[in-house]
Design a protein around this motif. Structure first.
Motif, mmCIF file in Angstrom:
data_model
loop_
_atom_site.group_PDB
_atom_site.id
_atom_site.type_symbol
_atom_site.label_atom_id
_atom_site.label_comp_id
_atom_site.label_asym_id
_atom_site.label_seq_id
_atom_site.Cartn_x
_atom_site.Cartn_y
_atom_site.Cartn_z
ATOM 1 N N GLN A 86 82.381 -9.551 -3.335
ATOM 2 C CA GLN A 86 83.573 -10.297 -2.967
ATOM 3 C C GLN A 86 84.730 -9.329 -2.725
ATOM 4 O OE1 GLN A 86 83.377 -13.554 -2.327
ATOM 5 N NE2 GLN A 86 81.199 -13.357 -2.883
ATOM 6 N N PRO A 87 85.751 -9.757 -2.013
ATOM 7 C CA PRO A 87 86.886 -8.854 -1.748
ATOM 8 C C PRO A 87 87.473 -8.242 -3.023
ATOM 9 C CG PRO A 87 87.042 -10.772 -0.333
ATOM 10 C CD PRO A 87 85.886 -11.022 -1.266
ATOM 11 N N GLU A 88 87.430 -8.954 -4.116
ATOM 12 C CA GLU A 88 87.984 -8.408 -5.363
ATOM 13 C C GLU A 88 87.128 -7.292 -5.947
ATOM 14 O OE1 GLU A 88 87.424 -11.606 -4.658
ATOM 15 O OE2 GLU A 88 86.395 -12.647 -6.310
ATOM 16 N N ASP A 89 85.955 -7.071 -5.386
ATOM 17 C CA ASP A 89 85.120 -5.943 -5.816
ATOM 18 C C ASP A 89 85.512 -4.649 -5.094
ATOM 19 O OD1 ASP A 89 82.420 -8.251 -5.824
ATOM 20 O OD2 ASP A 89 83.405 -7.402 -7.598
ATOM 21 N N THR A 90 86.432 -4.744 -4.160
ATOM 22 C CA THR A 90 86.897 -3.557 -3.456
ATOM 23 C C THR A 90 87.541 -2.580 -4.424
ATOM 24 O OG1 THR A 90 87.255 -4.733 -1.365
ATOM 25 C CG2 THR A 90 88.520 -2.712 -1.719
ATOM 26 N N THR A 118 84.419 -1.193 0.074
ATOM 27 C CA THR A 118 85.375 -2.128 0.662
ATOM 28 C C THR A 118 84.635 -3.388 1.069
ATOM 29 O OG1 THR A 118 86.728 -0.298 1.499
ATOM 30 C CG2 THR A 118 87.103 -2.479 2.454
ATOM 31 N N VAL A 119 85.086 -4.515 0.546
ATOM 32 C CA VAL A 119 84.476 -5.803 0.865
ATOM 33 C C VAL A 119 85.484 -6.595 1.692
ATOM 34 C CG1 VAL A 119 83.351 -7.861 -0.015
ATOM 35 C CG2 VAL A 119 83.244 -5.724 -1.322
ATOM 36 N N SER A 120 85.153 -6.764 2.952
ATOM 37 C CA SER A 120 86.092 -7.416 3.861
ATOM 38 C C SER A 120 85.352 -7.968 5.063
ATOM 39 C CB SER A 120 87.150 -6.410 4.320
ATOM 40 O OG SER A 120 88.015 -6.995 5.282
ATOM 41 N N SER A 121 85.863 -9.058 5.587
ATOM 42 C CA SER A 121 85.289 -9.629 6.806
ATOM 43 C C SER A 121 86.022 -9.099 8.043
ATOM 44 C CB SER A 121 85.357 -11.148 6.763
ATOM 45 O OG SER A 121 86.684 -11.587 6.546
#
Length: 121
Positions: A86-90, A118-121
């Motif tokens: 998830q983005p918070e795992d960035t 980096t977790v991002s769409s």
């Protein structure tokens, strides 16, 4: 001088997976506990997971069920399989190990240089 080198970080979409690797090198007699920590921008470094030389694992609550830590003692390596990212795992993910080096009598804590996830769409 013992070094830890991480690899496997990168950009991944939410819900995706990554596998981090960390290899220790140098005049190593023995490695006790190994682990992964992470540090997000503007935040303190936090525990992700640890594993003993016997394979006993410990996870931060938010990682349980999504992350799996493992190690290969013969290769002085530790791994982190991360699923459902998830983005918070960035964060920058750091490898850590308690290492007994040649010529020493005490285990010393060694850190890797970090690998960015980096977790991002």
């Amino acid at each position: 001088q013992v070094q830890l080198v991480e690899s496997g970080g990168g950009l991944v979409q939410p819900g995706g997976s990554l596998r981090l690797s960390c290899a220790a090198s140098g005049s190593i007699i023995s490695i006790n506990g190994m682990g992964w920590y992470r540090q997000a921008p503007g935040k303190q470094r936090e525990l992700v997971a640890t594993i003993t030389s016997g394979g006993r694992t410990n996870y931060a609550d938010s990682m349980k069920g999504r992350f799996t830590i493992s190690r290969e003692n013969a290769e002085n390596s530790v791994y982190l399989q991360m699923n459902s990212l998830q983005p918070e795992d960035t964060a920058a993910y750091y490898c850590n190990a308690a290492v007994l080096e040649a010529g020493s009598y005490l285990y010393r804590e060694v850190w890797g240089q970090g690998t960015l996830v980096t977790v991002s769409s």
